[in-house]
Motif scaffolding. Structure first.
Motif: not given
Length: 286
Positions: A52-54, A76-77, A110-111, A120-123
């Motif tokens: 599950n990605i942010l 979720i973008g 804020n997270l 996970s956080i990606v970008g």
């Protein structure tokens, strides 16, 4: 049609830019990834299968497409540019409900305020705020144990910043950023990315870096004190510590910590800065 074939039927990122006369905003630090091979390599290195990605700043969706193809459970973008959100609608429609994009500013988010599940956080982070974002996330994760579900942060940043993150004491790139990252995480450089992979081409080489937040700091220390001591020390990094820490009785703290007061900030390890911080806290109680 399958999810993969649905995504492959979409226009290329380059065509989206050209057909929609999409001009990039310098104020948003936009450099869109247009190289599909690099996007695919990034997604594979992120190990996103069933994650599950942010995603921070999906832009026109180059990386987002590959994350979906590689098996992300949900994405979720957070995107600041309304124009990009509009152009992402075809991808959202073809994502089998796995992709949602919300309008927002990652710098002001804020997270703990996000009401959805992600591990996970990606970008591809804007170069001008990448350090701020990474440190903000790690400090928030450290202060809020409820955020321990975040296992990985995998982002593209400026190569020079990435090298500073993993630098060791006594090296040219070593600094306060290196110390904070070592205290709160396990960082690992993955691979470099040429400016040719982006539009417009940035003036710097980029690096994909993986950061694993620690469930608790590497050494026992009050983070607030650690941040204060390291800030004072590196504000005058070429001076000896007895001078840079003079405003907080540096000589005494160094002596009580067993650290040579002729040393400079760039020569001390994370553990030694933790010892200094703990000593300062103990002296403050007296």
């Amino acid at each position: 049609m399958t999810l993969v074939s649905n995504i492959h039927s979409l226009e290329s990122i380059q065509k989206m830019i050209n057909q929609n006369d999409f001009y990039l905003k310098k104020s948003l630090g936009q450099n869109f990834l247009i190289d599909n091979n690099i996007a695919k390599k990034m997604a594979q290195n992120i190990n996103c299968n069933q994650r599950n990605i942010l995603e921070i700043g999906p832009g026109l969706g180059s990386l987002t497409r590959e994350l979906l193809i590689e098996g992300s459970k949900s994405i979720i973008g957070i995107e600041k540019d309304y124009r990009a959100i509009k152009l992402l609608e075809p991808l959202i429609m073809k994502s089998d409900g796995k992709l949602k994009v919300i309008h927002g500013d990652a710098k002001k988010t804020n997270l703990s305020s996000l009401e959805f599940i992600f591990d996970s956080i990606v970008g591809n982070l804007p170069y001008n705020i990448s350090t701020f974002l990474i440190l903000s996330w790690l400090e928030e994760i450290e202060s809020d144990r409820k955020l321990n579900f975040i296992k990985n942060i995998t982002v593209t940043i400026q190569k020079e910043v990435a090298e500073r993150i993993v630098a060791k004491p006594g090296t040219k790139s070593f600094g306060r950023l290196s110390l904070i990252m070592d205290l709160l995480s396990r960082p690992k450089l993955l691979f470099n990315i040429s400016p040719d992979a982006f539009q417009p081409k940035p003036q710097v080489i980029s690096t994909l870096i993986n950061i694993q937040p620690l469930k608790k700091p590497k050494y026992q220390v009050k983070l607030k004190t650690f941040l204060l001591i390291t800030k004072l020390a590196f504000n005058q990094r070429r001076k000896m510590l007895r001078q840079s820490l003079k405003s907080i009785s540096g000589r005494k703290i160094l002596f009580n910590s067993g650290i040579d007061d002729n040393k400079r900030a760039e020569n001390l390890s994370t553990e030694e800065f933790c010892n200094l911080s703990n000593c300062y806290d103990q002296m403050s109680k007296i």
